[in-house]
Design an enzyme around this catalytic site. Structure first.
Site, PDB file in Angstrom:
ATOM      1  N   ARG A  41      -1.926   4.675  10.999  1.00  0.00           N
ATOM      2  CA  ARG A  41      -3.095   4.732  10.128  1.00  0.00           C
ATOM      3  C   ARG A  41      -3.513   6.194  10.025  1.00  0.00           C
ATOM      4  NH1 ARG A  41      -1.649   0.594   8.482  1.00  0.00           N
ATOM      5  NH2 ARG A  41      -2.532  -1.448   8.888  1.00  0.00           N
ATOM      6  N   GLU A  70      -7.562   8.630   2.946  1.00  0.00           N
ATOM      7  CA  GLU A  70      -6.859   7.915   1.885  1.00  0.00           C
ATOM      8  C   GLU A  70      -7.833   7.326   0.879  1.00  0.00           C
ATOM      9  OE1 GLU A  70      -2.700   6.424   3.632  1.00  0.00           O
ATOM     10  OE2 GLU A  70      -4.406   5.283   4.347  1.00  0.00           O
ATOM     11  N   HIS A  88       2.081   5.399   1.638  1.00  0.00           N
ATOM     12  CA  HIS A  88       2.502   4.261   2.450  1.00  0.00           C
ATOM     13  C   HIS A  88       3.082   3.156   1.571  1.00  0.00           C
ATOM     14  CE1 HIS A  88       2.571   1.902   6.090  1.00  0.00           C
ATOM     15  NE2 HIS A  88       2.002   0.908   5.459  1.00  0.00           N
TER      16      HIS A  88
END
Length: 99
Positions: A41, A70, A88
Site C-alpha cells: 500500500r 494515490e 497498481h
C-alpha cells in the site's frame, strides 16, 4: 532487516500499524546500493523520505506500483531516472474486471 539486503520488497497489509513503516531510518539502513520495491500500500512507505533518499543517493532506486497520495504520483518521482512507476494493476484480472 534492511541492513542485510540489497532489495527490499514491501508486501504488507495497509493500515495504522504499517503506515510509514518504511521510513528514512529503514532507507538509510538499506544503503546506497539498496532498492525498494513497494507492491503493498502506498502509505506503507514514507513518500517524502523516499523522494529525499532517492535524490540524495541514500538508496539506489525504487520500483513502485502504489503511492502514498494515490491516485496522484509526485512529479518529482516521475522525473527520476532511478524510479520505475506503474499504477497498481493487481486487480486487472478478467474475473475482477468483469465483476
Amino acid at each position: 532487516m534492511a541492513e542485510a539486503v540489497d532489495t527490499l520488497v514491501v508486501i504488507v497489509p495497509g493500515g495504522a500499524a504499517t503506515a510509514g513503516v518504511i521510513n528514512a531510518e529503514v532507507m538509510k539502513a538499506l544503503g546506497p546500493r539498496g532498492v525498494i520495491i513497494n507492491v503493498a500500500r502506498g502509505a506503507v512507505v514514507d513518500g517524502q523520505a523516499l523522494t529525499a533518499a532517492l535524490k540524495a543517493g541514500t538508496i539506489l532506486a525504487a520500483g513502485l506500483d502504489v503511492f502514498d497520495k494515490e491516485p496522484n504520483v509526485p512529479d518529482e518521482l516521475k522525473a527520476m531516472q532511478n524510479v520505475v512507476l506503474l499504477r497498481h494493476i493487481g486487480s486487472a484480472s478478467v474475473v475482477t474486471r468483469n465483476a
